[in-house]
Motif scaffolding. Sequence first.
Motif, PDB file in Angstrom:
ATOM      1  N   CYS A 181      62.998  50.365  70.480  1.00 52.89           N
ATOM      2  CA  CYS A 181      61.759  50.560  69.743  1.00 52.89           C
ATOM      3  C   CYS A 181      61.394  49.323  68.623  1.00 52.89           C
ATOM      4  O   CYS A 181      62.475  48.479  67.866  1.00 52.89           O
ATOM      5  N   ARG A 203      53.842  48.922  65.880  1.00 46.98           N
ATOM      6  CA  ARG A 203      55.060  49.131  67.080  1.00 46.98           C
ATOM      7  C   ARG A 203      55.124  49.573  67.408  1.00 46.98           C
ATOM      8  O   ARG A 203      53.766  50.400  67.863  1.00 46.98           O
ATOM      9  N   CYS A 210      57.807  51.118  71.168  1.00 51.36           N
ATOM     10  CA  CYS A 210      58.427  51.554  71.829  1.00 51.36           C
ATOM     11  C   CYS A 210      58.527  51.606  73.381  1.00 51.36           C
ATOM     12  O   CYS A 210      57.684  51.265  74.110  1.00 51.36           O
ATOM     13  N   ASP A 230      66.481  54.468  69.479  1.00 50.55           N
ATOM     14  CA  ASP A 230      65.343  55.343  69.941  1.00 50.55           C
ATOM     15  C   ASP A 230      66.848  56.264  69.327  1.00 50.55           C
ATOM     16  O   ASP A 230      67.831  56.562  70.254  1.00 50.55           O
ATOM     17  N   LYS A 243      67.488  59.986  69.710  1.00 54.28           N
ATOM     18  CA  LYS A 243      66.455  60.423  70.966  1.00 54.28           C
ATOM     19  C   LYS A 243      67.018  60.501  71.693  1.00 54.28           C
ATOM     20  O   LYS A 243      67.913  61.473  72.551  1.00 54.28           O
TER      21      LYS A 243
END
Length: 441
Positions: A87, A99, A101, A148, A150
């Motif tokens: 991101c 922002r 990603c 990121d 996750k």
Amino acid sequence: MRGLLPQLVLRVLAAGLATVLLGAAWVLWATADAAREDARITAERVAQAIAARPDFIGLAFGGVAPVPAFLDWQGFPRWTLIAPGICVEFGADGRPDHRRCGSYVAADTAPPSWFGKLAEAIGLVPDPITRPVRTRYASNARVTAYADPKVIIARAWDRTGDLMRLALGMAVGGALLTGLLVGRLLFPFRTILSGIERLQSGDFAARQPRQKVTEFDRLGLALNDTARALQEARDTRTDLTRRLFTVQESERRALARELHDEFGQCLTATRALATAVAQSGETTARDGARIAEISGQMMQSLRDELSRLRPPDLDELGLDAALQRLVAGWRGRLPSVRFLLELSGDPDTVSDDLALSLYRIIQECLTNAIRHGAPKTVRVRLDVGAEIALTVADDGGARDDAPVGNGYGLLGIRERVNALGGSFDLTPADGGMCAGVRLPN
């Protein structure tokens, strides 16, 4: 689990599991390093692309845009430079306004919670990467690229899970395959170990078969040579022991004959002369009586020693009568002890040397029973057949009958029995001890 094969399998499995852990650690490191590199490259490329669009800088910071305003942040044409799972934030220092990603296809199965905690503990997710953007419209704009969490954790789980399943299967399979191969390879060792155990038990006749493995074959041949040498040594020892007892008994027989012929005759003559002196006068009679008494004691001692050196009953009457007189003598000396003699078969058919050995063994067993215990009953049983079985049992209490040496005691019994190719054992039984002897007839 002390066997060589189980330990080898466990160690191979442990080595495989260690390899799995090292492989998993390498995958985690590679994943974190790749995410860190993706974030760096993304930050640099996005910073360069934004710096090349001064119209976007003006819009982002409220300045006067020299180009139409429809070229906004979301429509920026270079966002294909953002790596998957990365991101990007853009704006002034400490005030990111925009922002975006990169695309990433999530896995069907989320990683377990423990893996997420492990990833956080080892620092799997790299730190953000920041690059400045310098144009004529702004001097404090920055691009920050970060992975990121996750996405990175899910990616690491996918790679690690596949690797661990594959490596774990290979480790277990490799350990089992190693166990099968090594077990087959070490099979001759069991045969050799069995041969060594037979040698320890005194079986020197067994021989090792030839082996296909050179090292085991050489070991088996060496074991065969050792067994052959031990067998020859035992046969030589048995023959020497037998000869020793034969010479010993021959010397005893000769000594008994000499004592009887020489010493006995002299004592008889001395006693006769003493009797004659005793009949010649008063003082002389008293001295002669004393000489006769001493001579009688000497003759009785001589008879006892002759009987100890060579049982006269054995030569004159045979084994049956000799044993009957031996037990009767013990009954006369110890009337409080019950001595029982049981004979089966024909003892007089036993050869002279074997009969003498049986007499000596029974004589010593009776002596040990009285000397080392307090029996009420002593039972002697002799069975003569294809094999000679002798048992001497007493109820004088369990004990360890100490060997005496010089041909007597348990040591002498064992040596005699071994020389004759038999077996001897002494065990507690019925409140006392039982000596058992088996000899070939």
